[in-house]
Design an enzyme around this catalytic site. Structure first.
Site, PDB file in Angstrom:
ATOM      1  N   GLN A   1     -11.013  19.049 -11.592  1.00 41.24           N
ATOM      2  CA  GLN A   1      -9.104  18.016 -10.365  1.00 41.24           C
ATOM      3  C   GLN A   1      -8.128  19.207 -10.726  1.00 41.24           C
ATOM      4  O   GLN A   1      -7.125  18.951 -10.246  1.00 41.24           O
ATOM      5  CB  GLN A   1      -9.120  17.469 -12.124  1.00 41.24           C
ATOM      6  CG  GLN A   1      -8.144  16.116 -11.627  1.00 41.24           C
ATOM      7  CD  GLN A   1      -7.626  15.191 -10.910  1.00 41.24           C
ATOM      8  OE1 GLN A   1      -8.768  15.132 -10.182  1.00 41.24           O
ATOM      9  NE2 GLN A   1      -6.598  14.541 -10.615  1.00 41.24           N
ATOM     10  N   GLU A   2      -8.466  20.597 -11.000  1.00 44.97           N
ATOM     11  CA  GLU A   2      -7.505  21.592 -11.576  1.00 44.97           C
ATOM     12  C   GLU A   2      -7.031  21.891  -9.703  1.00 44.97           C
ATOM     13  O   GLU A   2      -6.622  22.179  -9.642  1.00 44.97           O
ATOM     14  CB  GLU A   2      -7.673  22.102 -12.775  1.00 44.97           C
ATOM     15  CG  GLU A   2      -7.252  21.927 -13.661  1.00 44.97           C
ATOM     16  CD  GLU A   2      -5.724  21.407 -14.326  1.00 44.97           C
ATOM     17  OE1 GLU A   2      -5.242  20.624 -15.550  1.00 44.97           O
ATOM     18  OE2 GLU A   2      -4.978  21.476 -12.937  1.00 44.97           O
TER      19      GLU A   2
END
Length: 348
Positions: free
Chosen positions: A78-79
């Site tokens: 996600q990052e």
């Protein structure tokens, strides 16, 4: 050397029984441990190979069981989608997207290259794990309602002060989407174990039980017939090689002999140490060419006291708990321990 005590485990009371039919399937997609100081994560999938050992180590170093490899992997995805040299418009850097202020707090030279760099995979992932572990502690002691993983993720994204103010996940669209996405995608990174065992009999049952513990941290003196437990340091063993500090007393896991004891219990109630396990089973030696799944393999220094024990998994591989800093793993027999130290095998 005192490592002989905790790394040795075998049987105090033996029952003569056949091993039964055992069918072993090796997961060809699982990453093998390349022999470095970090183990492999057989329970992960869809994770770049260079990230796997660091996720493993970050998971291992946290005392909170809520921090898992799949959670860290989903968060990394996600990052940054596992991109290393990534800088956001806000100035967040690296695969774990640390802002400079947060990096000053959590960043360390974890990969030993002389620089603490948020774009280095090892430094970033270990810092991410350290930060998430701290946030999980905050979440669990806060008294706020909700899954502590969700609260910790919200703290990572928005800051713990925002979580404290909201007494839960803050009502920010970005943060709520961040938490929702990671919690939903964790399952995408959950792999199958490196070893699948079918069949029945004492050997199959012990091997199946041991393989279910792959990824469990090594803890010198830790482990009981009931499962993982914290260990201890004795002046020689149980210390983190990088920091020199005792890690066994903070790590819930197994050492080599307690893993064997746990795997055969209660069908066979093996003694606690590898040397004792060898003594209890030495009257049933097995040559390498006749090894069967569930056989016990032993290593010693120059024929002295037994210092390590492993369970034969078939196809030239063993399941064992290797040493401090590593996890229970599937490993080639030829590289599990120094070849010159191989002492022999027995059949419980």
């Amino acid at each position: 050397m005192k490592i002989f005590r905790a790394c040795a485990v075998v049987i105090a009371m033996l029952v003569t029984a056949g091993f039964g039919l055992v069918v072993i399937i090796l997961d060809q997609d699982a990453d093998a441990d390349g022999g470095g100081s970090l183990g492999s994560l057989g329970a992960l999938k869809g994770v770049p190979a260079e990230f796997r050992p660091w996720i493993n180590k970050a998971d291992q170093e946290c005392k909170h069981p809520e921090l898992t490899g799949p959670l860290l992997a989903a968060q990394l995805n996600q990052e940054s989608h596992f991109k290393t040299h990534l800088t956001s418009d806000a100035g967040a850097q690296g695969p774990s997207q640390f802002m400079p202020g947060s990096w000053d707090t959590w960043g360390r030279d974890s990969d030993g290259n002389g620089t603490a760099d948020p774009t280095d995979i090892g430094d970033a992932v270990i810092a991410q794990g350290r930060y998430m572990c701290s946030l999980l502690g905050d979440a669990k002691s806060s008294g706020y309602r909700g899954d502590p993983r969700r609260l910790a993720l919200a703290g990572y994204n928005a800051g713990w002060n925002a979580v404290r103010k909201a007494r839960g996940v803050p009502p920010y669209r970005e943060t709520q989407n961040y938490v929702r996405t990671i919690m939903a995608t964790m399952k995408d990174f959950e792999g199958s174990p490196d070893l699948k065992v079918t069949g029945s009999g004492i050997g199959a049952d012990a091997l199946r039980k041991a393989s279910g513990r792959m990824g469990t941290p090594y803890s010198w003196g830790g482990g009981t017939p009931s499962g993982p437990s914290t260990g201890f340091c004795d002046g020689t063993n149980g210390y983190d090689r990088q920091t020199g500090k005792c890690s066994a007393d903070k790590t819930s896991g197994f050492d080599c002999s307690s893993l064997v004891q746990y795997s055969y219990w209660p069908t066979l109630k093996l003694p606690r140490t590898a040397d004792a396990q060898y003594g209890a089973t030495a009257d049933r030696p097995v040559s390498k060419k006749d090894l069967q799944p569930g056989d016990l393999l032993f290593w010693s220094h120059r024929g002295g006291a037994i210092y390590h024990v492993a369970i034969y998994a078939g196809d030239g591989k063993v399941v064992h708990a290797p040493r401090t800093g590593r996890n229970v793993e599937l490993r080639a027999l030829s590289s599990a321990m120094p070849a010159a130290d191989y002492h022999g095998a027995t059949r419980p």
